[in-house]
Enzyme design. Structure first.
Site, PDB file in Angstrom:
ATOM      1  N   SER A  65      37.852  46.739 -24.636  1.00  0.00           N
ATOM      2  CA  SER A  65      36.938  47.357 -23.547  1.00  0.00           C
ATOM      3  C   SER A  65      37.551  47.972 -22.527  1.00  0.00           C
ATOM      4  CB  SER A  65      35.958  46.257 -22.798  1.00  0.00           C
ATOM      5  OG  SER A  65      35.234  45.530 -23.568  1.00  0.00           O
TER       6      SER A  65
HETATM    7  N1  SAM Z   1      37.057  40.817 -25.161  1.00  0.00           N
HETATM    8  C1  SAM Z   1      37.719  41.445 -26.020  1.00  0.00           C
HETATM    9  C2  SAM Z   1      39.079  41.979 -25.456  1.00  0.00           C
HETATM   10  O1  SAM Z   1      39.556  41.588 -24.316  1.00  0.00           O
HETATM   11  O2  SAM Z   1      39.922  42.600 -26.186  1.00  0.00           O
HETATM   12  C3  SAM Z   1      37.105  42.681 -26.388  1.00  0.00           C
HETATM   13  C4  SAM Z   1      35.922  42.297 -27.436  1.00  0.00           C
HETATM   14  S1  SAM Z   1      35.068  43.363 -28.587  1.00  0.00           S
HETATM   15  C5  SAM Z   1      34.245  44.815 -27.536  1.00  0.00           C
HETATM   16  C6  SAM Z   1      33.927  42.601 -29.280  1.00  0.00           C
HETATM   17  C7  SAM Z   1      34.570  41.139 -30.062  1.00  0.00           C
HETATM   18  O3  SAM Z   1      33.456  40.538 -30.495  1.00  0.00           O
HETATM   19  C8  SAM Z   1      35.356  41.999 -31.383  1.00  0.00           C
HETATM   20  O4  SAM Z   1      36.556  41.546 -31.530  1.00  0.00           O
HETATM   21  C9  SAM Z   1      33.906  41.362 -32.495  1.00  0.00           C
HETATM   22  O5  SAM Z   1      34.855  40.884 -33.871  1.00  0.00           O
HETATM   23  C10 SAM Z   1      33.756  39.996 -31.953  1.00  0.00           C
HETATM   24  N2  SAM Z   1      32.376  39.338 -32.217  1.00  0.00           N
HETATM   25  C11 SAM Z   1      31.318  40.049 -32.857  1.00  0.00           C
HETATM   26  N3  SAM Z   1      30.545  39.077 -33.167  1.00  0.00           N
HETATM   27  C12 SAM Z   1      30.851  37.831 -32.807  1.00  0.00           C
HETATM   28  C13 SAM Z   1      30.715  36.431 -33.213  1.00  0.00           C
HETATM   29  N4  SAM Z   1      29.442  36.132 -33.565  1.00  0.00           N
HETATM   30  N5  SAM Z   1      31.553  35.635 -32.591  1.00  0.00           N
HETATM   31  C14 SAM Z   1      32.754  35.772 -32.280  1.00  0.00           C
HETATM   32  N6  SAM Z   1      33.187  37.116 -31.807  1.00  0.00           N
HETATM   33  C15 SAM Z   1      32.260  37.994 -32.296  1.00  0.00           C
END
Ligand code: SAM
Length: 220
Positions: A65
Site C-alpha cells: 500500500s
Molecule cells: N499489508 C500488506 C503489506 O504491508 O505489504 C499489503 C497487503 S495487499 C494490499 C493485500 C493482501 O491481501 C494481498 O497480499 C492478498 O493476497 C491478501 N489477501 C486477499 N484476500 C485474503 C484472505 N482472505 N486472507 C489473507 N490474505 C488475503
C-alpha cells in the site's frame, strides 16, 4: 542503482511530508516508519520508487500500500504496547513490521498466497523483525488460535464485514477494514465492539484496495 544512504534520505523526506500534512499524527507511528523504510519490503527493482507515496507491485499481482494509507490505518488503530493484533493480508510484511514496532509484542498475520508468505518472511528476516508470525490461510475466517484480539487490521477490500473477525475481537476491540466494491472503491470502516458486545461502525472515507478473497469475502 541508488545507494542505501540515498534511499534512506528519500524515505526520511516522505516521512517528513506525511508528518507535515498531518497524516502521521503520533510520534510512535513516525518512529516506526523511520525504523522500517518501505524499500526493505519491495523487490530491488522497485527500491528507487519506494519513497513515492503510491502503491507498488509485489509478487503474485498484489500491492504494497501507499505510505499515506498505511499511516492512516495505523493512526486509526491507536495501537499501544502489549496489544494483541491480527493483520489480514500480509503482502510484503511491511505493515506487520510497523504494527510489531508499535505494540512491541507478537503480531499474527494471515496471507492467502503461498508465494507472498515466503516473500514476507524473507523481508521480515532481512529487516530484523522477529515478533511477526506469518500464516498461510484464509484471513476472512480470522485466526482463532490467538483470538481474541485488541485490534484486527484488514489490508484488502471486503464485500461486507466478515462475521468471524467481529467474533474474534475483544470487548472494547477495534477492527479496521475497507468495505465496498471488488475493483473500484471501498469505504474504510472503524468497527468497535462495545463492552456489551454491540457494534459501532464509523466510516472514515474512500480507499482503493485489492480484493479480500475467501469464504467470508469475495469468491475467487
Ligand atoms: N499489508 C500488506 C503489506 O504491508 O505489504 C499489503 C497487503 S495487499 C494490499 C493485500 C493482501 O491481501 C494481498 O497480499 C492478498 O493476497 C491478501 N489477501 C486477499 N484476500 C485474503 C484472505 N482472505 N486472507 C489473507 N490474505 C488475503
Amino acid at each position: 542503482m541508488v545507494d542505501e544512504g540515498e534511499l534512506r534520505r528519500r524515505w526520511e523526506k516522505t516521512v517528513e511530508m506525511l508528518s507535515r500534512e498531518g497524516v502521521i499524527k503520533t510520534e510512535p507511528v513516525r518512529h516506526a516508519f523511520l525504523k522500517y523504510p518501505r524499500y526493505l519490503f519491495v523487490e530491488k527493482r522497485y527500491w528507487s520508487y519506494a519513497h513515492v507515496d503510491e502503491p507498488l507491485p509485489i509478487p503474485a499481482g498484489q500491492t504494497i500500500s501507499a505510505p499515506h494509507m498505511v499511516a492512516i490505518m495505523l493512526e486509526l488503530a491507536e495501537l499501544k504496547p502489549g496489544m494483541n493484533v491480527l493483520e489480514i493480508g500480509t503482502g510484503s510484511g511491511w505493515n506487520a513490521a510497523l504494527i510489531a514496532e508499535l505494540v512491541k509484542a507478537d503480531v499474527y498475520t494471515v496471507e492467502r498466497i503461498p508465494e507472498l508468505v515466503e516473500f514476507a518472511r524473507r523481508n521480515l528476516e532481512k529487516a530484523g523483525v522477529e515478533n511477526v508470525h506469518v500464516f498461510l490461510g484464509d484471513g476472512t475466517k480470522g485466526f482463532p488460535p490467538k483470538a481474541p484480539y485488541d485490534r484486527i487490521i484488514v489490508t484488502a477490500g471486503a464485500p461486507k464485514i466478515p462475521e468471524p473477525l467481529v467474533e474474534q475481537l475483544k470487548p472494547g476491540g477495534r477492527l479496521i477494514i475497507p468495505v465496498g466494491s471488488y475493483h473500484l472503491w471501498q469505504d474504510l470502516y472503524v468497527v468497535e465492539k462495545k463492552g456489551d458486545g454491540r457494534i459501532r461502525k464509523r466510516r472514515w472515507g474512500g480507499v482503493a484496495f485489492v480484493p479480500l478473497i475467501g469464504e467470508h469475502g469475495w469468491k475467487e
